[in-house]
Design an enzyme around this catalytic site. Sequence first.
Site, PDB file in Angstrom:
ATOM      1  N   LYS A  20       0.843  -1.204   0.000  1.00  0.00           N
ATOM      2  CA  LYS A  20       0.000   0.000   0.000  1.00  0.00           C
ATOM      3  C   LYS A  20       0.875   1.249   0.000  1.00  0.00           C
ATOM      4  O   LYS A  20       2.058   1.179   0.358  1.00  0.00           O
ATOM      5  CB  LYS A  20      -0.911  -0.021   1.232  1.00  0.00           C
ATOM      6  CG  LYS A  20      -0.158  -0.056   2.555  1.00  0.00           C
ATOM      7  CD  LYS A  20      -1.064  -0.444   3.707  1.00  0.00           C
ATOM      8  CE  LYS A  20      -0.292  -0.444   5.013  1.00  0.00           C
ATOM      9  NZ  LYS A  20      -1.047  -1.004   6.125  1.00  0.00           N
ATOM     10  N   TYR A  60      13.920  31.041   7.662  1.00  0.00           N
ATOM     11  CA  TYR A  60      12.690  31.655   8.192  1.00  0.00           C
ATOM     12  C   TYR A  60      12.674  31.631   9.720  1.00  0.00           C
ATOM     13  O   TYR A  60      13.142  30.680  10.338  1.00  0.00           O
ATOM     14  CB  TYR A  60      11.465  30.870   7.716  1.00  0.00           C
ATOM     15  CG  TYR A  60      11.173  30.984   6.241  1.00  0.00           C
ATOM     16  CD1 TYR A  60      10.904  32.210   5.647  1.00  0.00           C
ATOM     17  CD2 TYR A  60      11.133  29.848   5.448  1.00  0.00           C
ATOM     18  CE1 TYR A  60      10.610  32.293   4.289  1.00  0.00           C
ATOM     19  CE2 TYR A  60      10.837  29.922   4.093  1.00  0.00           C
ATOM     20  CZ  TYR A  60      10.582  31.142   3.519  1.00  0.00           C
ATOM     21  OH  TYR A  60      10.289  31.226   2.187  1.00  0.00           O
TER      22      TYR A  60
HETATM   23  C1  LIG Z   1      -0.402  -1.820   6.835  1.00  0.00           C
HETATM   24  C2  LIG Z   1      -0.988  -3.086   7.305  1.00  0.00           C
HETATM   25  C3  LIG Z   1      -0.181  -4.219   7.498  1.00  0.00           C
HETATM   26  C4  LIG Z   1       1.340  -4.162   7.429  1.00  0.00           C
HETATM   27  O1  LIG Z   1       1.801  -3.505   8.603  1.00  0.00           O
HETATM   28  P1  LIG Z   1       3.354  -3.409   9.006  1.00  0.00           P
HETATM   29  O2  LIG Z   1       3.350  -2.932  10.401  1.00  0.00           O
HETATM   30  O3  LIG Z   1       3.959  -2.428   8.068  1.00  0.00           O
HETATM   31  O4  LIG Z   1       3.945  -4.756   8.845  1.00  0.00           O
HETATM   32  C5  LIG Z   1      -0.809  -5.400   7.803  1.00  0.00           C
HETATM   33  N1  LIG Z   1      -2.157  -5.464   7.947  1.00  0.00           N
HETATM   34  C6  LIG Z   1      -2.951  -4.388   7.805  1.00  0.00           C
HETATM   35  C7  LIG Z   1      -4.417  -4.527   7.980  1.00  0.00           C
HETATM   36  C8  LIG Z   1      -2.390  -3.167   7.505  1.00  0.00           C
HETATM   37  O5  LIG Z   1      -3.189  -2.100   7.386  1.00  0.00           O
END
Ligand SMILES: *Cc1c(COP(=O)(O)O)cnc(C)c1O
Length: 394
Positions: free
Chosen positions: A36, A285
């Site tokens: 993702k 800044y």
């Molecule tokens: C993002 C996600 C993962 C992976 O999580 P990590 O901590 O990066 O291993 C697994 N399951 C779900 C439902 C997630 O949203």
Amino acid sequence: MERCTKAIIYKENLKFNIEQIKKYVKTDVKICIAVKADSYGHNAVLTSKLAEELGIDFVAVATVEEGAELRQNGIKTDILLLSLCTPEEMPSLFEYNITPLVFSKEYIKLISDIADAFYSPATCIKTDKCDSRFPVHLAVDTGMGRIGCYPDEAGIQAKMIDSSKHLKLGGMTTHFAVSDSLKEDNKKYTAQQYDEFTKAVNNVCDMGLEPGIRSCSASAALLNDERMHFDMVRPGIITYGYYPDEITEKYLSSIGKKIEIKPVLSFETKVVAIRRIAKGKSVSYGRTWQAQNDTDIAVLPVGYADGLLRRFSPGLQVTINGKNYPVIGRICMDQCMVDIGKDNKDVKLWDRVVIFGPKECGALNTADDLAKIGDTISYEVLTSLSKRVKREIK
Ligand SMILES: *Cc1c(COP(=O)(O)O)cnc(C)c1O
């Protein structure tokens, strides 16, 4: 023409990490790699292709668009959608063969109706799938408080899925809230979530249904507790070379476990100007930094619009020719300044600057170091790198 501020994705490290994960879990446990948010900024198509080559069973996306992009790039591996989508997006689940997480009567009914439409005789002629049943995974909320049915509703909702003409229960899933913590009460909470998930699974079995692929472990639980692997694990962050919070290499070795992972991405730029700043003059800044003595600064063409968050300064150090130097004053949208000290022979115009990355590429800092400074986690540091930062695959 190529901008010097860029991210380099070290393909070998990505491959190495996936291989390490494969070695870490038993061979009968499926692996679903979270790709993702463009693989946490690491290029989802690349990661998914590698995963496919290495025989990984699933990749996971957060949006239907992300899944569609993978299919359009030839990815054949099963794709799991971890977040919910709207009715408008649902037809694409079938078109692109993306396995959704589902729960609640309304959502299941919607998806079921759209499945019926997709598999209607008219479309069947094209797809030859009239009798197909499309797998969905039932999400169970065991304590994350995000998505999912409650464990005691799991049986009924599984039944709904099973009674639908074109859906089938392909799996069950839950997600932990504090599995990356070693605090006693948090460990207890995770154990409770695990028990609740087991209850939900039993609830479904009691209805005479197969729960399908059961999964509950993201990176942290994957590393910490083999009991929680069930049929599939869902690693994200470790694929990209970072440990989830307190589940560090050191902790793992203390409980007799070992996995070696390497950061995959380096964030780099170049020195585009070196300037003398006289004692008492300010930089950037808000004039938050003033020269205590005459000094030289290096100007870098990278700023918060690239993902170098404003809150990383003060505190951030960047590496030039094997040495760390502090970023001083506020980070601007497109530029920031580094104190290299007066007449520093080690830093020259156009020298390469590494903000973070794997050791082998000359980085002294990791995304974890930046996270500490910015009071966040490596996940946010990585996914903050913006579109303007071109990814170069090496
Ligand atoms: C993002 C996600 C993962 C992976 O999580 P990590 O901590 O990066 O291993 C697994 N399951 C779900 C439902 C997630 O949203």
